[in-house]
Design a protein around this motif. Sequence first.
Motif, PDB file in Angstrom:
ATOM      1  N   TRP A 118       6.899   6.304   1.773  1.00 55.47           N
ATOM      2  CA  TRP A 118       7.035   5.501   0.561  1.00 55.47           C
ATOM      3  C   TRP A 118       5.690   5.241  -0.107  1.00 55.47           C
ATOM      4  O   TRP A 118       4.626   5.369   0.497  1.00 55.47           O
ATOM      5  N   ASP A 119       5.760   4.838  -1.367  1.00 55.29           N
ATOM      6  CA  ASP A 119       4.586   4.391  -2.111  1.00 55.29           C
ATOM      7  C   ASP A 119       4.011   3.156  -1.435  1.00 55.29           C
ATOM      8  O   ASP A 119       4.701   2.145  -1.270  1.00 55.29           O
ATOM      9  N   ARG A 148       1.833   0.942  -2.316  1.00 55.65           N
ATOM     10  CA  ARG A 148       1.756  -0.292  -3.102  1.00 55.65           C
ATOM     11  C   ARG A 148       3.097  -1.004  -3.121  1.00 55.65           C
ATOM     12  O   ARG A 148       3.162  -2.243  -3.003  1.00 55.65           O
ATOM     13  N   ARG A 149       4.184  -0.251  -3.233  1.00 56.57           N
ATOM     14  CA  ARG A 149       5.503  -0.874  -3.207  1.00 56.57           C
ATOM     15  C   ARG A 149       5.800  -1.493  -1.841  1.00 56.57           C
ATOM     16  O   ARG A 149       6.450  -2.545  -1.747  1.00 56.57           O
ATOM     17  N   ARG A 172       1.039   6.844  -3.544  1.00 59.68           N
ATOM     18  CA  ARG A 172       2.302   7.440  -3.134  1.00 59.68           C
ATOM     19  C   ARG A 172       2.182   8.083  -1.756  1.00 59.68           C
ATOM     20  O   ARG A 172       1.165   8.666  -1.413  1.00 59.68           O
TER      21      ARG A 172
END
Length: 422
Positions: A72-73, A75-76, A193
Amino acid sequence: MNRPRLRHNRDFRLLWSGAACSVLGARITGFLWPVLVLWQGGTPAEAGAAGFLALLPHVLLPVPAGVLVDRWDRRRVLIGGDLVALAAVTSVAVAAVSGGPALAHVMVAAFAAGSAAVVYQLAERAAVRMIVRTEDLPAALSRNEARGRGAGLLGQPLGTALLPIAVWLPYAFAALVHLLSLGTLLRIGHGLRGSPGTGNFRAELAAGLHWLWRQRFLRVAIALIACTNVLFQIVNLALVVAVLGAGGAPLAVGLIGAGAGLGGICGALSAPWWLRRLPLSTLLIGCFTAWALLIPVLALVSGPVALGAVFSAVCFAAGVVNVSGGVYQARITPEHLQGRAGGVAGLLTSGASAGGSAAAGVLIGQFGVDTTVLWVGGAMAVLAVLALASPAIRAAGWAGDHTENTAPAGAAEPIESGGNRG
């Protein structure tokens, strides 16, 4: 991608600041979960259960979370971790205002906040290499290590100072710093990412384990550091028992902890200086030897000032080791394996710390503080000899000089020595 130098790297400053807030919030509440239960009239067994649930994610989650961090990204993932922690501590603060949270509420919140901290830590460390130049890794990771130790130094006294004023206050403060963290994360321009992966969770996990097992130096170093974490947990409890058993006040224990925290911060900040002058093998063997010499001294001195000074030197070496191992691991771990390598290392070192905590009380009760500390010093001397005898450790230079893989470099969770992490 052409990344700016560290002093001009806006994304690193934002990531560092956000993580500083998030880690501080985790340190405040992580220590307070069992205290809150006792403060509200709970039993020691209930308090112990709350503390256990806060730490359980450090054993259950690092490996599966590492796979997801790689997919997953980042930052998310960081934003998600802050949101979960924010919801957990806010719910406790609101419940405290309206009469006090129920025991089940505290336990669920403790597990949720602990889980968020584990995932956040993995994602943040995996993100550093994506926004920092390779040559800036020593300085970046030394700042991260100093930040973590500083948060540990501030979190416990801040939480215990706020709780008597109002039960909801430390949790409201933790919610505030998580909000600040979210604000910085939303301003990071880099997407961070991850790799889309194969979709086969088990295969991706096996690939990460296989890669890590092939790295001879990391395999041996993680095993040795895990052993030191067991020993450090024993020393931590021994110091508390020594001070309180001699009639000392809890403040004296806090002073020792403060000295240890300052020593760790100084060690972390000085690590780039050491890294420019010594190969990794010399640093690791030297720090193991320093621990073997310093720990027995703890059995020979008394008083919080003397104990704090010696333990501060022990934690200075731990700060150097953490940054040194982190830089090496960051340079050789392939980008698509960042989270998995960090998760496995975190599981082994955290699990070892838990084992040390369980063994500490039994050993001190059976043999006494001084004898136990001397035995720990002897065990540390054995580890120093094993490090010196290991071809993989002796041959360790830097990943830029010779690596054990040819994949592109990426970041992983540093090999972490215990000392006093707060």
